[in-house]
Write a protein that holds these residues in place. Sequence first.
Motif, PDB file in Angstrom:
ATOM      1  N   UNK A   1      30.782  75.220  92.948  1.00  0.00           N
ATOM      2  CA  UNK A   1      32.604  75.123  92.291  1.00  0.00           C
ATOM      3  C   UNK A   1      33.337  74.749  93.814  1.00  0.00           C
ATOM      4  N   UNK A   2      34.185  73.858  93.307  1.00  0.00           N
ATOM      5  CA  UNK A   2      35.124  73.392  94.363  1.00  0.00           C
ATOM      6  C   UNK A   2      36.506  73.595  93.988  1.00  0.00           C
ATOM      7  N   UNK A   3      37.430  73.832  95.114  1.00  0.00           N
ATOM      8  CA  UNK A   3      38.818  74.136  94.640  1.00  0.00           C
ATOM      9  C   UNK A   3      39.667  74.088  95.873  1.00  0.00           C
ATOM     10  N   UNK A   4      40.743  73.103  95.676  1.00  0.00           N
ATOM     11  CA  UNK A   4      41.895  73.000  96.723  1.00  0.00           C
ATOM     12  C   UNK A   4      43.216  73.673  96.284  1.00  0.00           C
ATOM     13  N   UNK A   5      43.552  74.733  96.927  1.00  0.00           N
ATOM     14  CA  UNK A   5      44.954  75.412  96.503  1.00  0.00           C
ATOM     15  C   UNK A   5      46.231  74.295  96.804  1.00  0.00           C
ATOM     16  N   UNK A   6      47.123  74.547  95.877  1.00  0.00           N
ATOM     17  CA  UNK A   6      48.382  73.571  96.190  1.00  0.00           C
ATOM     18  C   UNK A   6      49.011  73.805  97.509  1.00  0.00           C
TER      19      UNK A   6
ATOM     20  N   UNK B   1      46.534  83.391 106.804  1.00  0.00           N
ATOM     21  CA  UNK B   1      47.641  82.702 106.110  1.00  0.00           C
ATOM     22  C   UNK B   1      47.341  82.602 104.557  1.00  0.00           C
ATOM     23  N   UNK B   2      46.050  82.602 104.350  1.00  0.00           N
ATOM     24  CA  UNK B   2      45.820  82.050 102.920  1.00  0.00           C
ATOM     25  C   UNK B   2      44.171  82.102 102.750  1.00  0.00           C
ATOM     26  N   UNK B   3      43.647  82.697 101.967  1.00  0.00           N
ATOM     27  CA  UNK B   3      42.068  82.705 101.653  1.00  0.00           C
ATOM     28  C   UNK B   3      41.809  82.490 100.097  1.00  0.00           C
ATOM     29  N   UNK B   4      40.611  81.858  99.796  1.00  0.00           N
ATOM     30  CA  UNK B   4      40.318  81.500  98.441  1.00  0.00           C
ATOM     31  C   UNK B   4      38.954  81.827  98.121  1.00  0.00           C
ATOM     32  N   UNK B   5      38.764  82.558  96.852  1.00  0.00           N
ATOM     33  CA  UNK B   5      37.193  82.684  96.311  1.00  0.00           C
ATOM     34  C   UNK B   5      37.222  81.731  95.114  1.00  0.00           C
ATOM     35  N   UNK B   6      36.031  81.069  94.913  1.00  0.00           N
ATOM     36  CA  UNK B   6      35.876  80.420  93.865  1.00  0.00           C
ATOM     37  C   UNK B   6      34.725  80.825  92.861  1.00  0.00           C
ATOM     38  N   UNK B   7      34.480  80.372  91.816  1.00  0.00           N
ATOM     39  CA  UNK B   7      33.450  80.698  90.724  1.00  0.00           C
ATOM     40  C   UNK B   7      33.752  82.334  89.973  1.00  0.00           C
ATOM     41  N   UNK B   8      34.893  82.386  89.561  1.00  0.00           N
ATOM     42  CA  UNK B   8      35.087  83.786  89.317  1.00  0.00           C
ATOM     43  C   UNK B   8      35.207  83.941  87.739  1.00  0.00           C
TER      44      UNK B   8
ATOM     45  N   UNK C   1      43.776  80.455  89.599  1.00  0.00           N
ATOM     46  CA  UNK C   1      44.107  79.246  89.041  1.00  0.00           C
ATOM     47  C   UNK C   1      43.618  78.886  87.518  1.00  0.00           C
ATOM     48  N   UNK C   2      44.080  77.852  87.149  1.00  0.00           N
ATOM     49  CA  UNK C   2      43.213  77.589  85.605  1.00  0.00           C
ATOM     50  C   UNK C   2      41.769  77.460  85.753  1.00  0.00           C
ATOM     51  N   UNK C   3      41.101  77.412  84.534  1.00  0.00           N
ATOM     52  CA  UNK C   3      39.773  77.674  84.596  1.00  0.00           C
ATOM     53  C   UNK C   3      39.039  76.036  84.815  1.00  0.00           C
ATOM     54  N   UNK C   4      37.885  76.120  85.029  1.00  0.00           N
ATOM     55  CA  UNK C   4      37.383  74.599  85.142  1.00  0.00           C
ATOM     56  C   UNK C   4      37.318  73.887  83.983  1.00  0.00           C
ATOM     57  N   UNK C   5      37.574  74.616  82.535  1.00  0.00           N
ATOM     58  CA  UNK C   5      37.779  73.881  81.467  1.00  0.00           C
ATOM     59  C   UNK C   5      38.976  74.125  80.763  1.00  0.00           C
TER      60      UNK C   5
ATOM     61  N   UNK D   1      39.468  80.195  90.297  1.00  0.00           N
ATOM     62  CA  UNK D   1      39.568  80.648  91.785  1.00  0.00           C
ATOM     63  C   UNK D   1      40.605  81.681  91.991  1.00  0.00           C
ATOM     64  N   UNK D   2      40.384  82.273  92.878  1.00  0.00           N
ATOM     65  CA  UNK D   2      41.454  83.390  93.177  1.00  0.00           C
ATOM     66  C   UNK D   2      41.917  83.116  94.703  1.00  0.00           C
ATOM     67  N   UNK D   3      43.272  82.944  94.727  1.00  0.00           N
ATOM     68  CA  UNK D   3      43.717  82.663  95.986  1.00  0.00           C
ATOM     69  C   UNK D   3      44.600  83.966  96.650  1.00  0.00           C
ATOM     70  N   UNK D   4      44.254  84.531  98.004  1.00  0.00           N
ATOM     71  CA  UNK D   4      45.352  85.307  98.240  1.00  0.00           C
ATOM     72  C   UNK D   4      46.095  84.919  99.405  1.00  0.00           C
TER      73      UNK D   4
END
Length: 529
Positions: free
Chosen positions: A65-70, A410-417, A440-444, A476-479
């Motif tokens: 699972x891949x994710x880039x925060x805005x 500053x920021x951390x992210x977990x994906x595949x939630x 985030x939005x979901x993969x679908x 994804x969950x971004x903290x």
Amino acid sequence: MNRTTLSLIAGATALAAVTGFAALSSPDAGAADEPARAAAQLPVQRTGLLCPRPSTSDLAETTYTSFTPVTKGTKKEGEAALEPAAGRPAADTGAGADDDAQADEESNGEESKDEEAEGDEKSKDDEKPKADAKPVLKPQDPGRPAAGNVSGGEAPALVGTAEGRFAPGWTVQQTTEVTAGTGRGIQGVACTPADTEFWFPGASTGEDRTDYVHLTNPDDSAAVVDIELYGKDGALKTTVGEGITVKPHSAEPVLLSTLTEEKQTDVTVHVVVRSGRVGAAVQALDDKLGGDWLPASADPSGSLVLPGIPEDATAVRLIAFTPRDADADLTVRLASPSGLITPAGQETLHVKGGMTTAVDLGDITRGEAGSLVLTAPDGSVPVVAAVRVLRGKGDKQESGFIPAARPVGTRATAVDNTAKGSVLSVTAPRGTAKVKVTASAGTEGGTPASKTYTIKSGTTQRIEAPVPSGAKGTYALTLEPESDTPLYASRTLVSTESGVAFFTVQALPDDRGTVAVPEASEDLSVLQR
């Protein structure tokens, strides 16, 4: 020592070159009296990540699972790819062929040693790159996660690169589920940047364990690596642990039990790169207690936090090591939901210099999620540490690992939630803090959602994280901390298979999405011609 700081310095230099500006000291005598100008936090322009080969089991199912925060201030252009390490072409520098030939010569001796040690076992990553090798997933635009799947034991080690708008905070998770056999369970790991030194307390060369150090080289030249092992009495005598060559664009799994004849339950692994750089992770597989990935511990320090021990842990084993000759007496405390507590009978842990020390803490959480906080009285003796966690009972036990973690930053992210399969734990060991969590939005599909939480000083909170409305697929969950108080966090993935409680825990360090760039004091754009 971790080389992330050096990478950030290099990133700052690159950014200065791109913009045509640099910070220089003025030759004028009065310049010294001018106040220092604050550094600006700018988005990084390029990021690299490495994912180890997930499994050789035919029963394995692996999800990437891949994710880039805005991130504000990024360019509109950019691209990202996650590809098999062996399928990446060498850069056309004019020296690639010579480097490869030299790497082949240097590796001949080590290859013969590996063949003797590991018998007929051979990594599929050593096969010739396939011309039609395809990415396992296509990363989506910032703010949108993407996922891809691989079945069976054919998945190779992966090399990921992201540039431009895809780079700041790019996060990739590798999650493998093995339903039966040695190492059954969820084996999860966050893909990490290449580095030159790693510490892994919690590995084993015991009869019931099959532990590998996975080394991945993303570069055009060979890397040379030393692997040192430390047990309860000090350094273990190793046979082929020095000068291991990892060919360009390849991965090398090294079975720990082939490096030494000594069988020990608790071993600290030290990976040192003589030349080049690699990604490294330990895969710990148990005959009866499942398996998981053991990521590298945070750099040796006199103060460590191991976040997110599950509330239903039935056994917790703490493993610690100090590379110094001096001993360390660690104060052991648990950051619980109500505050810092000292476990009865385990108030301190004496760690002898150069020796791995382990202690059983039992069911220390007692039904409430917690985080271990380890401190040396004066902080003068640096330590690395990890815990091995068991859930379940009898023949339905499952194991996972939590190393000492770096702060969220500053920021951390977990994906595949997923809403029912993810648990988020956040701890503030030294002061009350606030943190904003964004789903985030979901993969679908789905709509992002955010919520801010207050974490009281000395506590660990299991957060009921927001869920995107209408979510489809994983998200994804971004903290993002909203105070200066250090925060540590982890995410646990859980599922149940045939009555066994599968789980894996990933710490959530800073995502390295920005770099500090000093404000320009002189316009050097004329030099960029």
